[in-house]
Scaffold this motif. Structure first.
Motif, PDB file in Angstrom:
ATOM      1  N   SER A 253       9.350  50.603  66.847  1.00  0.00           N
ATOM      2  CA  SER A 253      10.776  50.697  66.529  1.00  0.00           C
ATOM      3  C   SER A 253      11.473  51.705  67.428  1.00  0.00           C
ATOM      4  N   ARG A 254      10.840  52.854  67.632  1.00  0.00           N
ATOM      5  CA  ARG A 254      11.458  53.912  68.435  1.00  0.00           C
ATOM      6  C   ARG A 254      11.529  53.534  69.915  1.00  0.00           C
ATOM      7  N   LEU A 255      10.512  52.838  70.407  1.00  0.00           N
ATOM      8  CA  LEU A 255      10.534  52.403  71.803  1.00  0.00           C
ATOM      9  C   LEU A 255      11.715  51.469  72.054  1.00  0.00           C
ATOM     10  N   VAL A 256      11.871  50.477  71.200  1.00  0.00           N
ATOM     11  CA  VAL A 256      12.959  49.511  71.382  1.00  0.00           C
ATOM     12  C   VAL A 256      14.309  50.182  71.167  1.00  0.00           C
ATOM     13  N   SER A 257      14.387  51.082  70.205  1.00  0.00           N
ATOM     14  CA  SER A 257      15.635  51.818  69.967  1.00  0.00           C
ATOM     15  C   SER A 257      16.061  52.590  71.209  1.00  0.00           C
ATOM     16  N   ARG A 258      15.099  53.249  71.844  1.00  0.00           N
ATOM     17  CA  ARG A 258      15.408  54.044  73.033  1.00  0.00           C
ATOM     18  C   ARG A 258      15.914  53.164  74.174  1.00  0.00           C
ATOM     19  N   TYR A 259      15.258  52.053  74.418  1.00  0.00           N
ATOM     20  CA  TYR A 259      15.667  51.183  75.518  1.00  0.00           C
ATOM     21  C   TYR A 259      16.973  50.442  75.206  1.00  0.00           C
ATOM     22  N   ALA A 260      17.203  50.145  73.941  1.00  0.00           N
ATOM     23  CA  ALA A 260      18.433  49.446  73.562  1.00  0.00           C
ATOM     24  C   ALA A 260      19.630  50.384  73.523  1.00  0.00           C
TER      25      ALA A 260
END
Length: 509
Positions: A267-274
């Motif tokens: 979740s945090r990885l995608v949040s950061r890139y988004a």
């Protein structure tokens, strides 16, 4: 403990992740190819079976992205999206995808106003393109777009035509998110009964029912569900991966095969890139998902965690941490425990003073950080000020519209002078990286927030920072200044000192 076992549901459910396709259709989101490959690797690493990598025919960049993901050999099946056009199918072939997902509008409103085809023409187009796709792919997922607003009898006809032409799975999308769980269950039960293929569902969240509708479809016998990380997607998004998985695993007792302990990091990885923050109260992965402020709740959780948590889902199961929060609703047990973690043991009278001062600050609308609590406790307990492990001696920032933001810092760390220089996306980012570069042990910057506490161009800014150590413990602190960079640096130093203080106390034991 399983709370509900639906009669028609399967013992296991396949997941189809569309973060890189529908998720990237979130307004304002655009992933680079490298980011897409990394996200695909992460999603595959948690053992999602199929990843929809994109829509190859939509642009040269999209084709290149799907090619890169397919070439990455993530271990997951890679799917490309296609309209009912041969050139779209050809683009999917060129991309190197393992399977294809073809779709066509079937509701009267979409059929008449978008593709302008009759019902008969849609059935004919479906048969032709699915047959062409199956000439090149072993697996073909067919979607009747806007299925939930399609006449049910006609929907069955279209789905059967797709299966007769070779579709290996049929998807029933709630494209505009208008279904209710009871209606979804009824529809999917009929499709499962009358269409001879595994049934997949894709639910949108316009009324906040995407996960509920997905679960209802599973109850009715759906074999696969489509999800996105953090529920990203068009308009209000899609069914959230973490919520769907944990509901299936913990409540229904249905296996998904997902490595749930990595849900938070995903979740945090995608949040950061988004570039889209996770809401604190986001179920499963949000910062508050296993946090407690209320005195009654905190007391209960300290005695036994499942008094005020589900129990069938623990923070450890999803890669999270339990945390007692400080605020005006905090109780004595939580405050005493938080202080005990820093090896501070106030007596009852001292605790009364600490509680009174802390609630007075919180009552003015200010967030109470760990650093605030320890400072209040030190004063109430008559403790001498603790020497800081990290002290800022000097900082210099270089930035501009044609200059890479660069920060140089001079710190004293455990009595040793340290100097570091770093670049960043901005002056604050550069300063944070430079400070972290001076530390002997890794520290993760977990949270950064800024608020103005006065008006005008010379406004006072209040910065709150949370850092996480290697053990997953979180410490927060704050600082204020009319220079937001200085406030950020001071808040970071305060948070690191707090972390170092607790770790130092543990070493002395």
């Amino acid at each position: 403990m399983v709370f509900f076992v639906p009669g028609n549901a399967r013992k296991n459910i396949a997941l189809f992740d569309t973060t890189l396709r529908d998720g990237e259709q979130t307004p304002g989101v655009s992933f680079t190819i490298d980011q897409k490959v990394e996200i695909a690797r992460q999603i595959a690493a948690i053992r999602v079976g199929t990843i929809e990598a994109g829509f190859p025919a939509s642009s040269a960049d999209e084709l290149a992205a799907v090619k890169a993901i397919a070439a990455a050999e993530t271990g997951a099946r890679i799917c490309g999206l296609s309209r009912m056009r041969k050139d779209d199918v050809d683009a999917c072939i060129e991309s190197g995808a393992d399977m294809i997902h073809v779709f066509i509008p079937t509701s009267d409103i979409q059929r008449e106003h978008t593709i302008k085809k009759t019902r008969r023409e849609v059935i004919e187009a479906t048969g032709a393109i699915v047959a062409y796709a199956r000439d090149h792919f072993d697996r073909c997922l067919f979607s009747a777009m806007d299925a939930t607003r399609t006449d049910p009898d006609y929907l069955i006809q279209v789905c059967r035509a797709a299966v007769d032409a070779g579709a290996t799975t049929v998807n029933i999308p709630d494209t505009v998110g208008v279904m209710t769980p009871s209606a979804m269950k009824e529809l999917i039960a009929r499709v499962v009964k009358e269409v001879n293929a595994p049934i997949d569902v894709h639910c949108h969240n316009d009324f906040g029912l995407a996960v509920a509708n997905t679960l209802a479809a599973v109850e009715a016998g759906a074999a696969q569900v489509q999800v996105t990380v953090n529920g990203m997607g068009e308009r209000s998004g899609n069914a959230d991966l973490a919520q769907t998985v944990m509901a299936l695993e913990a409540i229904y007792g249905i296996e998904t095969g997902i490595e749930t302990t990595r849900l938070v990091e995903t979740s945090r990885l995608v949040s950061r890139y988004a570039g889209i923050s996770i809401l604190p109260y986001q179920p499963v992965v949000g910062e508050n998902a296993f946090s407690h402020e209320s005195g009654i709740h905190s007391h209960g959780v300290l005695e036994r965690s499942d008094t005020f948590e589900p129990g069938i889902m623990t923070p450890e199961m999803v890669g999270h941490r339990r945390r007692l929060k400080l605020g005006k609703h905090a109780g004595r047990h939580a405050v005493r425990q938080t202080l005990a973690d820093a090896h501070m043991s106030p007596d009852e009278a001292q605790l009364d003073v600490i509680m009174e001062k802390m609630k007075a600050i919180a009552g003015r609308g200010r967030r109470i950080t760990d650093a605030d609590l320890y400072a209040i406790a030190e004063e109430a307990m008559g403790m001498a000020g603790v020497a800081h492990a990290v002290e800022l001696r000097d900082i210099a920032i270089l930035t501009g519209n044609h200059v890479m933001p660069t920060a140089s810092v001079n710190l004293t760390v455990d009595g040793i002078e340290k100097v570091a220089c770093s670049t960043g996306n901005g002056p604050v980012d550069a300063a944070m990286k430079a400070i972290l570069g001076c530390l002997p042990r890794p520290v993760h910057l977990k949270e950064f927030s800024v608020e103005s506490i006065s008006g005008g161009t010379d406004a006072i800014g209040h910065v709150t920072i949370a850092v996480e150590d290697a053990s997953g413990r979180i410490f927060d602190a704050s600082a204020s200044s009319d220079d937001i960079i200085i406030a950020s640096v001071e808040a970071m130093v305060n948070a690191i000192n707090l972390l170092q203080r607790v770790q130092g106390s543990e070493k002395k034991e």
